[in-house]
Scaffold this active site. Structure first.
Site, PDB file in Angstrom:
ATOM      1  N   HIS A   1      -3.527  -5.647   0.959  1.00  0.00           N
ATOM      2  CA  HIS A   1      -2.887  -5.879   2.261  1.00  0.00           C
ATOM      3  C   HIS A   1      -2.857  -7.357   2.641  1.00  0.00           C
ATOM      4  O   HIS A   1      -3.822  -7.852   3.228  1.00  0.00           O
ATOM      5  CB  HIS A   1      -3.654  -5.120   3.345  1.00  0.00           C
ATOM      6  CG  HIS A   1      -3.468  -3.649   3.304  1.00  0.00           C
ATOM      7  ND1 HIS A   1      -2.491  -3.008   4.029  1.00  0.00           N
ATOM      8  CD2 HIS A   1      -4.132  -2.686   2.633  1.00  0.00           C
ATOM      9  CE1 HIS A   1      -2.566  -1.696   3.804  1.00  0.00           C
ATOM     10  NE2 HIS A   1      -3.557  -1.475   2.959  1.00  0.00           N
TER      11      HIS A   1
ATOM     12  N   GLU B   1      -1.325  -8.687   5.076  1.00  0.00           N
ATOM     13  CA  GLU B   1      -1.332  -8.846   6.536  1.00  0.00           C
ATOM     14  C   GLU B   1      -2.753  -8.860   7.095  1.00  0.00           C
ATOM     15  O   GLU B   1      -2.980  -9.315   8.207  1.00  0.00           O
ATOM     16  CB  GLU B   1      -0.486  -7.752   7.199  1.00  0.00           C
ATOM     17  CG  GLU B   1      -1.129  -6.381   7.348  1.00  0.00           C
ATOM     18  CD  GLU B   1      -1.103  -5.531   6.065  1.00  0.00           C
ATOM     19  OE1 GLU B   1      -0.784  -6.071   4.990  1.00  0.00           O
ATOM     20  OE2 GLU B   1      -1.416  -4.322   6.165  1.00  0.00           O
TER      21      GLU B   1
ATOM     22  N   CYS C   1       0.838  -1.198   0.000  1.00  0.00           N
ATOM     23  CA  CYS C   1       0.000   0.000   0.000  1.00  0.00           C
ATOM     24  C   CYS C   1       0.877   1.255   0.000  1.00  0.00           C
ATOM     25  O   CYS C   1       1.567   1.512  -0.967  1.00  0.00           O
ATOM     26  CB  CYS C   1      -0.967  -0.037   1.192  1.00  0.00           C
ATOM     27  SG  CYS C   1      -2.348   1.097   1.006  1.00  0.00           S
TER      28      CYS C   1
END
Lengths: 266, 774
Positions: A223, A225, A87
């Site tokens: 993302h 994560e 990002c």
């Protein structure tokens, strides 16, 4: 295998990124931007997480890309160590020229423009789950080392500027030929379509992630994560309730790939 | 300022020309206590501390009379910046809930952003990690006379919220939006924030024990003080008038999520240091009332005085008058009280490790004074004592007992004959800006940051996060209030808001652990407005009391935090009574939570909660006939409690695989939404005949907003589910089943009354809000 999660003022995804990296078997720590930059050489790999570094002043990623730690990362990248920008991290890597890594600032991540049937239906920030199709052969890139061509990976995105643009007409051909396009946005079945909501931000050729020619530096807008544990998945995904709280989500493959890449490089 | 010996009108004119909101009698009482004429800075300090916003002078007595703020799970009630309840023996959830209505009406983006900015400080300063926010919003009629202004406000507010929340890195996991013409000139922007903290690591917003005797340092950290927000609390304590707009604009603070993000990390480093060393500090945010409010409350609540030198406070400019330095509401600031031996290390954390001066021009941590034992609130500036008053007198505030008079409400029930086929009407209700999908808004919100989100907006009635890695528990959050019910009956508006907020968390399987109330009303000096306020509080308190905390019979669900916002009024009118409730739910294991999307064709659909003829304030009345009606939904307390706990139990026992509460738009909208949030391949077939014990027409069965749930039963679990429902003395209303065809079909007395294909429904439902905010 120790990685540094590089933190700038305004970064806001460093904790969950470190948690996700650890869940894949990496160890590491959060590295504050004003620590001595040379300490970065102690690490085996680097993640630049998401957020709004320096408030996105001038342009997203522009100020952070000029920090001394980025100079050190440039040297580590030249050494072949893996760097993954997620990002805002992707935006920083683009602003620093590390991506696409052809010598200059050759692409930009511009404001999202959602186009459907020839009309702009929305602009700006957008947060949603998306599916990514892996476009490169296995072992092409540090962050997708373990993925086969055509593999689908689900994860959320959340950004206002992820629309990859360029003025260099030949660039896309080159990125495609050199397998520097790592992920494209697609529907749940793997179909790429240049229309919102499949192409979620108007990006050229639905590109979600690219790597440098050497493959050790990866930048991606979505993302991983936030998709590293099964319970993070959306409720319509059958994988959501599987297993215990540690059960992997699809995004963990990115961090596992990074780990494997480091192992192989040694 | 000369007060003693002057005539009332002279005092009045001096007060007004100085920009003070104090009344003449308030000013005289101050002079009397001081035994001299007060200084201008002193009067501004009193003006701030005695404002409605800081002192709750009109509302305090009513709140004390009705609200239950304690309970077996309460760790801290409403006495500080945020309330705290226990999750388990180790972890606690911290919650705060406020309004930022006035600023958002004048400058929507900045007003809403600083609303989020303020509420997250309230939670963070308790030593907690802020893990989620919610935003209940009320805007005017997007199709009415003021539509352009209304849409400008709505868009600006949503932008302000996402721009702040996303950059800060706190996910927005819940909220609601209602459009109603009573908000045309007074929008409501409420904000809720929750955090997590270990029980032993809570930090108090007061000077620690011994601080006065040992001369603890008072430190201000964050942005340099400027004049922004000066007069903010006073402006929030008056009606909005167009001619004041220019002046009011200056009373709105300036947001900076970037600096806040860095400050939070520095705070975390400070908290970690104090925990490791076992040092007790006091920590408080500088919000409404600025430096004066934070410093005087931190001293007074511990019985100490304060001696503060405004010259030492870092400022954006050196020529600010003392009252501006003291009372401005510059954002992104905190106050720390710590033993002098900690001071150098605390300053290093902010000024060097996190490098505030280079992150933001002029930002830093500065020592500004000492805690004392003399009970005086003293400020000095440019060599002069600018304030020297009793800290207790300053912070105690004043109380008013306001007059109440019931508002004459002359609403009647409409005389209507509905068409036989209700499909078109259901589509119309689904497209209403108050029922339609909220997706247009929540896609702007980063609902995923921190990586804790389990259930997000649009997936169920409440958001759910798993905020502590390594733990299975989840925190659910929902908000609710229906202004149209408030217009008919403030009492039932209060009660239904509590019941619905609790149903929202129950619908995912979480139990309601605590409530907060943000009470938005008109001018309390008007007896009708004050009556509405009291009725709402009475209603919500009755519901909290009657619905019980899980596992504790006859024990109210505690209300641990809240806020009162009066003066939501302009010459054009006052807002519909809006007691906005937030509910925190807890679940032991997030993997047991359910969402509202239909799961499998063939599964049975049960209705919990019979339909009643109470369509006053309903979306149906307003959308189809343009009327409000007179019979607002009531909360049948015993029935409601059974419904809520039966739903929670049936989810825990895995008998129910999806659940959705019935509210705006009634059973019809609830059924449609369960189909629409999925992939669009599952529909529903329902027979409405058993949905009520009264003889109701099909339109009333479909659109009545009587409380309840639709539950999708796991295949083969019908017998067990029915047994469980009977155990709670609930009627068994098996209405039909999930089908594999993409349509909603409803029958009544053998006739098909609704046949709606999901594609058409989706268009109506997803387009409504986009149209209203275009």
């Amino acid at each position: 295998m120790k990685i540094a999660v590089v933190q700038f003022p305004g970064t806001n995804c460093e904790h969950e990124t470190l948690v996700a990296a650890r869940s894949a078997g990496l160890s590491g720590e959060i590295f504050r931007w004003n620590r001595p930059a040379e300490e970065l050489s102690d690490f085996d790999g680097y993640i630049i997480p998401g957020g709004f570094s320096y408030q996105d002043r001038l342009r997203a990623g522009a100020i952070a890309s000029k920090e001394p730690v980025m100079e050190s990362l440039r040297e580590e990248a030249a050494d072949g160590k893996p760097i993954i920008g997620i990002c805002n991290g992707f935006q920083i890597l683009v602003e620093s020229g590390l991506l696409p890594g052809l010598g200059g600032v050759d692409v930009a991540l511009a404001q999202n423009v959602m186009v459907s049937k020839g009309e702009i239906v929305r602009r700006g920030f957008y947060c949603a789950w998306t599916t990514l199709r892996h476009e490169a052969p296995p072992e092409r890139c540090s962050g997708s080392f373990l993925l086969k061509k055509g593999d689908l990976v689900r994860m959320p995105l959340a950004h206002a500027e992820g629309n990859l643009v360029t003025v260099d007409e030949d660039l896309m051909e080159r990125l495609n030929e050199e397998n520097q396009v790592i992920f494209r946005y697609c529907d749940e079945g793997g179909w790429v379509e240049d229309e919102f909501p499949v192409n979620v931000n108007g990006s050229l050729e639905s590109i979600a992630a690219i790597c440098n020619p050497e493959g050790n530096v990866l930048g991606m807008m979505p993302h991983p994560e936030r998709s590293s544990f099964a319970w993070q998945l959306p409720p319509t995904d059958p994988g959501k309730s599987a297993g215990d709280m540690g059960s992997p989500g699809p995004g963990r493959r990115i961090f596992e790939s990074m780990k494997r890449y480091i192992e192989v490089r040694r | 300022m000369k007060i003693i010996g002057r005539k009332d009108q002279e005092v009045e004119s001096s007060l007004r020309s100085a920009g003070l909101g104090l009344t003449v009698s308030e000013a005289r009482s101050i002079a009397e206590v001081l035994g001299r004429d007060p200084t201008v800075p002193e009067l501004f300090n009193y003006d701030t501390m005695w404002s409605e916003h800081c002192s709750y002078k009109s509302s305090r007595a009513t709140l004390n009379e009705f609200l239950h703020t304690s309970g077996p799970n309460v760790v801290q009630g409403p006495e500080e910046d945020a309330g705290i309840v226990a999750i388990d023996d180790e972890w606690c959830v911290v919650i705060a809930h406020e309004s930022h209505n006035h600023p958002s009406q004048i400058l929507p983006n900045e007003g809403a952003a600083t609303g989020i900015g303020g509420i997250v400080r309230d939670v963070n300063c308790m030593g907690a990690k802020v893990v989620a926010t919610a935003d209940p919003l009320r805007f005017g009629d997007p199709f009415g006379e003021d539509k352009n202004h209304v849409r400008w406000v709505a868009e600006g507010v949503v932008d302000g919220i996402w721009q702040y929340g996303n950059a800060l890195g706190v996910p927005i996991i819940a909220g609601d939006v209602v459009f109603d013409e009573s908000f045309d000139t007074n929008c409501l922007v409420n904000v809720v924030a929750i955090g997590v903290v270990k029980r032993g690591e809570i930090i108090k917003s007061r000077a620690p024990a011994g601080a006065g005797e040992k001369g603890y340092d008072v430190i201000v950290v964050g942005k340099p003080t400027d004049s922004s927000g000066f007069g903010g609390v006073t402006f929030a304590s008056e009606e909005l008038r167009e001619e004041d707009e220019e002046a009011n604009r200056g009373a709105i603070q300036i947001p900076d999520p970037f600096l806040k993000n860095v400050l939070f990390k520095a705070n975390e480093a400070l908290f970690k240091l104090t925990r490791e060393e076992g040092i007790t500090i006091g920590f408080k945010d500088l919000g409404g009332g600025g430096f004066t409010c934070a410093s005087s409350e931190m001293g007074a609540s511990a019985g100490y005085g304060m001696d503060l030198d405004l010259d030492h406070l870092h400022k954006a400019s050196e020529d600010l008058p003392p009252e501006v330095v003291a009372c401005a509401e510059t954002q992104e600031r905190f106050m720390l009280i710590c033993p002098p031996e900690l001071t150098p290390r605390a300053l290093k954390i902010y000024n060097e490790d996190w490098d505030l001066p280079n992150v933001y021009e002029g930002a830093r941590a500065s020592v500004v004074g000492k805690v004392t034992t003399n009970g005086r609130y003293i400020t000095r500036y440019k060599g002069e004592v600018t304030c020297d008053v009793s800290i207790e007198h300053l912070t105690r505030g004043i109380r008013y007992s306001r007059e109440e008079r019931p508002r004459k409400i002359s609403l009647t029930e409409p005389d209507i004959v509905a068409p036989e086929d209700l499909t078109e009407l259901l589509l119309k209700v689904l497209a209403s800006p108050n029922v339609s999908s909220r997706e247009h808004i929540y896609r702007y919100y980063d609902t995923e940051v921190q990586g804790n989100s389990v259930i997000r907006p649009g997936e169920a009635d409440a958001g759910l996060i798993a905020p502590v890695r390594g733990e299975k528990f989840g925190i659910a959050l929902s908000v609710d209030s229906n202004p149209f019910y408030g217009r008919i009956s403030p009492y039932w508006a209060g009660a239904t808001a509590v019941a619905e907020a609790m149903r929202n968390v129950a619908a995912i399987g979480a139990y309601p652990a605590t409530l907060t109330d943000c009470l938005n009303f008109g001018n309390p000096e008007k007896p009708e407005a004050f009556w509405e306020f009291r009725e709402c509080v009475r209603g919500l308190a009755d519901a909290a009391k009657a619905l019980w905390l899980k596992g504790y019979e006859d024990t109210p669900v505690p209300i641990v935090s809240g806020n009162v916002s009066f003066y939501n009024e302009s010459p054009e009118g006052t807002v519909d009574p809006s007691p906005i409730i937030a509910c925190v739910g807890l679940i032991d294991d997030v993997r047991n939570a359910v969402t509202m999307n239909l799961k499998k064709a063939g599964n049975a659909i049960y209705l919990v909660g019979p339909r009643f003829d109470e369509l006053g304030g309903s979306e149906y009345y307003r959308t189809a006939y343009g009327v409000t009606g007179a019979n607002a939904p009531k909360v049948r307390f015993d029935l409601e409690r059974s419904m809520i706990y039966a739903t929670i139990d049936s989810i825990a026992e895995k008998l129910v695989v999806s659940a959705h509460d019935i509210s705006n738009g009634g059973l019809g909208a609830t059924a449609a939404e369960m189909a629409l949030v999925g992939k669009g391949d599952l529909g529903m077939e329902l027979a409405l005949d058993s949905a009520s014990t009264e003889d109701l027409s099909a339109d009333r069965l479909i659109f009545s907003e009587s409380s309840g749930f639709l539950l999708e039963c796991e295949g083969g679990a019908e017998v067990e589910l029915e047994k469980l429902l009977k155990g709670y003395c609930l009627a068994i209303m098996k209405l039909g089943k999930v089908t594999g065809s993409p349509e909603i079909v409803m029958t009544h007395q053998g006739k098909k009354v609704v046949q709606m294909d999901l594609e058409t429904a989706k268009k109506a439902w997803t387009g409504g809000l986009v149209e209203a905010m275009r």
